[in-house]
Every structure is written in C-alpha cells, then in structure tokens.
Design an enzyme around this catalytic site. Structure first.
Site, mmCIF file in Angstrom:
data_model
loop_
_atom_site.group_PDB
_atom_site.id
_atom_site.type_symbol
_atom_site.label_atom_id
_atom_site.label_comp_id
_atom_site.label_asym_id
_atom_site.label_seq_id
_atom_site.Cartn_x
_atom_site.Cartn_y
_atom_site.Cartn_z
ATOM 1 N N ALA A 1 0.844 -1.202 0.000
ATOM 2 C CA ALA A 1 0.000 0.000 0.000
ATOM 3 C C ALA A 1 0.881 1.254 0.000
ATOM 4 O O ALA A 1 0.585 2.231 -0.702
ATOM 5 C CB ALA A 1 -0.938 -0.001 1.192
ATOM 6 N N HIS A 2 1.960 1.211 0.767
ATOM 7 C CA HIS A 2 2.898 2.339 0.822
ATOM 8 C C HIS A 2 3.542 2.561 -0.548
ATOM 9 O O HIS A 2 3.670 3.709 -1.012
ATOM 10 C CB HIS A 2 3.958 2.038 1.882
ATOM 11 C CG HIS A 2 4.942 3.131 2.109
ATOM 12 N ND1 HIS A 2 4.593 4.393 2.519
ATOM 13 C CD2 HIS A 2 6.298 3.137 1.979
ATOM 14 C CE1 HIS A 2 5.689 5.140 2.637
ATOM 15 N NE2 HIS A 2 6.730 4.403 2.312
ATOM 16 N N ALA A 3 3.913 1.478 -1.219
ATOM 17 C CA ALA A 3 4.519 1.588 -2.552
ATOM 18 C C ALA A 3 3.526 2.179 -3.555
ATOM 19 O O ALA A 3 3.893 3.033 -4.375
ATOM 20 C CB ALA A 3 5.000 0.217 -3.025
#
Length: 113
Positions: free
Chosen positions: A78-80
């Site tokens: 999700a961060h990527a």
C-alpha cells in the site's frame, strides 16, 4: 500465490523506482527555477525512465492478479502504491511548472519575447 520474498522484493523496487521518479521530477523543477533548462530536461527524462520502470512493475502485479496469482496486500505494498501515485502527480505537475518557468524567467529578466 507468488513467493513472499519475490513479492516483497518487487514491492521494494516499486517503492524505490516511484521514489526516484518523484525525486528527479522535483530536482528538475529546482533546475528550471534557476534557469537551467537543459538540466531540467535531462532530469525529467530520468524521472520518466524511473516512472516507466515503476509502472512496468505495477503492471506485472496486476497481470499476476489477472492470471489468478493474487498477492497478499501488505502495508508495504500500500505504501509503494501511495508513492507511485505521488510520483505520477509530481511528474505531471513538474512538467507544467517547468514550462511556466520557461515562459516566465525571460520576462522576469526583462527579456520580453
């Protein structure tokens, strides 16, 4: 299901490439602000190359999913993806800002066209 280690490595590469794309775009804006348009253009080319790599990686995740090889969505993934979206926006705005500097710097220096 894809190998966890492979998925994590691919996710990290997506994160790195998206981060590089955003960083290069912001460096390009800074160069344009100083009137260094050749450098800004070169940096935007690097940003585009990094963005292409990130997008190819993202597309592989999507294709894996379509092929029935779903990955577990992790916080890192999700961060990527968040970095990817930020990089896309930064690149789009950087192009516009650089063009504005191309138009405005000559006026600011008294070199009206």
């Amino acid at each position: 299901m894809p190998d966890c280690k492979d998925t994590e490595e691919r996710t990290m590469m997506l994160l790195v490439d998206a981060g590089n794309a955003k960083s290069k775009a912001m460096e390009a804006v800074t160069a344009a602000k100083r009137g260094e348009f050749d450098k800004a253009d070169a940096l935007m080319l690097e940003a585009t190359e990094a963005m292409t790599k990130a997008h190819q990686n993202q597309s592989e995740f999507i294709q894996d999913s379509l092929d029935g090889n779903e990955s577990t969505v992790t916080l890192l993934m999700a961060h990527a993806e968040d970095h990817m979206m930020g990089a896309i926006i930064a690149n789009d705005f950087a192009k516009e800002i650089i063009e504005l500097y191309r138009l405005l710097l000559p006026v600011r220096k008294g070199e009206r066209k």
